[in-house]
Design a protein around this motif. Structure first.
Motif, PDB file in Angstrom:
ATOM      1  N   LEU A 232      -1.704   1.697   2.668  1.00 17.48           N
ATOM      2  CA  LEU A 232      -0.862   1.119   1.624  1.00 17.48           C
ATOM      3  C   LEU A 232      -0.492  -0.318   1.956  1.00 17.48           C
ATOM      4  CD1 LEU A 232       1.675   4.069   1.119  1.00 17.48           C
ATOM      5  CD2 LEU A 232      -0.113   3.379  -0.505  1.00 17.48           C
ATOM      6  N   ALA A 285      -0.959   8.805  -6.321  1.00 14.42           N
ATOM      7  CA  ALA A 285       0.190   8.944  -5.424  1.00 14.42           C
ATOM      8  C   ALA A 285       1.474   9.220  -6.186  1.00 14.42           C
ATOM      9  CB  ALA A 285       0.343   7.685  -4.580  1.00 14.42           C
ATOM     10  N   LEU A 315       0.858  10.329   2.015  1.00 14.32           N
ATOM     11  CA  LEU A 315       0.796   8.918   2.415  1.00 14.32           C
ATOM     12  C   LEU A 315       2.045   8.515   3.183  1.00 14.32           C
ATOM     13  CD1 LEU A 315      -0.687   7.411  -0.866  1.00 14.32           C
ATOM     14  CD2 LEU A 315      -1.838   7.506   1.351  1.00 14.32           C
ATOM     15  N   TRP A 322      -4.720   5.661   1.797  1.00 13.49           N
ATOM     16  CA  TRP A 322      -4.846   5.379   0.363  1.00 13.49           C
ATOM     17  C   TRP A 322      -6.230   4.871   0.005  1.00 13.49           C
ATOM     18  CZ3 TRP A 322      -3.479   6.906  -3.985  1.00 13.49           C
ATOM     19  CH2 TRP A 322      -3.457   6.117  -5.151  1.00 13.49           C
ATOM     20  N   SER A 326      -8.321   7.018  -2.739  1.00 14.34           N
ATOM     21  CA  SER A 326      -8.252   6.417  -4.076  1.00 14.34           C
ATOM     22  C   SER A 326      -9.516   5.692  -4.499  1.00 14.34           C
ATOM     23  CB  SER A 326      -7.081   5.428  -4.149  1.00 14.34           C
ATOM     24  OG  SER A 326      -7.345   4.282  -3.350  1.00 14.34           O
TER      25      SER A 326
END
Length: 359
Positions: A232, A285, A315, A322, A326
């Protein structure tokens, strides 16, 4: 904003009228430039004469590459902004063209005054404008007002907090732009365009008397790189932590993130665009009452009920990455990161960029 006029056919009077500039009378007035319109009317109310214009582009987000022409750079930024903020590309392109044109009119003024503060948003625009104005330095005096605090303001966030009379006290304290400031601005702009963040990291580690707020702003910029802990960026991390702490809507998340930032730099739409990114992909998320949260316009996030998903909780527990879950593609200046294992990461403990080699 209005489209850039066809200067070959437009008269100076028409140009000045469309862009709210004086018709360059003698003696020429001050030109005041701000990265937004928050204080422009207040400068007039405070008795500060001259023309006031804004130059606004969130350079702290998205791609920045070296281009052969202004038009190519404007098109790249407009294309990115159109997707990021759901604003028509043609409108953004016209805005950027008009803003650059107006800045170039500094040659018609005796003095050009830049009004800025210490946060990331302001500092990167200041770097851009110093580079754009540097070739004009022999034709207009360049002055700078750049502060990180103000007497009597407990938590200084920006010039927009000040009253007209307070802004007026800053004007006599402006300082001429120096060659040292122009050199550091050029070095920083060049580093922002590089395909690797190493040169920029060196600027973030330095101390500067020329632009004293710049190194800290650069460090905050670099903190948007994926964390070594969970992939992140810092804004994403703060947003998820805000939801975990009880924030229930986009507006509440925005306020919580603002409160956590030492020098807040994001507008609400910038934060809501980040939230939309966190709501995207096969394993989002965050989720909410709206079934297609990721398709909402960023401006619709303010009052949307939001919550963490199992992915978001994973997370925050540093059990997931992430980037891996993702498939996000992130553009930070000249650097593009994609895939499960981005090469460059932000070490949140040491507060430095690190390189990770993946086999």
């Amino acid at each position: 904003m209005l489209p850039r006029p066809e200067t070959a056919a437009a008269t100076r009077r028409n140009i000045a009228r469309k862009y709210k500039l004086s018709e360059f009378p003698e003696p020429r007035q001050f030109l005041h430039i701000r990265c937004g319109d928050d204080i422009l009317d207040m400068l007039t109310a405070g008795g500060i004469s001259g023309d006031k214009i804004k130059w606004f582009d969130a350079l702290c987000e998205g791609p920045l590459h070296r281009h052969a022409t202004d038009r190519a750079r404007q098109q790249e930024r407009a294309a990115w902004g159109a997707v990021r903020f759901d604003i028509p590309m043609r409108e953004l392109s016209r805005d950027l063209m008009g803003q650059d044109w107006r800045v170039d009119q500094a040659v018609h003024y005796d003095e050009t005054v830049l009004w800025f503060e210490a946060d990331l948003f302001d500092q990167l625009i200041l770097v851009y404008l110093l580079n754009r104005l540097a070739p004009l330095r022999r034709r207009t005096r360049l002055s700078l007002i750049c502060i990180g605090s103000f007497p009597g303001v407990k938590r200084f966030i920006g010039l927009g907090q000040l009253r007209p009379a307070q802004l007026a006290t800053l004007f006599p304290r402006r300082r001429p732009v120096t060659w040292g400031q122009l050199r550091l601005a050029r070095r920083t702009w060049d580093a922002l365009l590089q395909p690797e963040p190493l040169l920029l990291s060196r600027i973030g580690a330095m101390r500067s008397t020329a632009l004293p707020f710049l190194p800290a702003a650069v460090r905050r910029y670099l903190a948007e790189y994926p964390s070594v802990r969970n992939g992140l960026g810092r804004t994403e991390q703060l947003a998820l932590e805000a939801l975990a702490a009880g924030a229930g809507t986009g507006a509440e998340v925005f306020q919580a993130v603002q409160d956590r930032e030492r020098r807040p730099f994001m507008g609400d739409l910038m934060l809501y665009a980040a939230l939309r990114g966190l709501a995207s992909g096969r394993f989002p998320a965050i989720a909410g009452a709206h079934r297609k949260l990721a398709r909402l316009d960023p401006g619709q996030f303010a009052h949307q009920p939001l919550r963490l998903t199992d992915t978001g909780k994973g997370l925050l527990a540093n059990q997931l990455d992430w980037f891996a879950v993702s498939g996000v593609i992130r553009q930070i200046g000249g650097v593009t990161m994609r895939g499960a294992g981005p090469r460059w990461r932000w070490d949140t403990r040491r507060r430095v960029i690190v390189e990770q080699r993946w086999r």
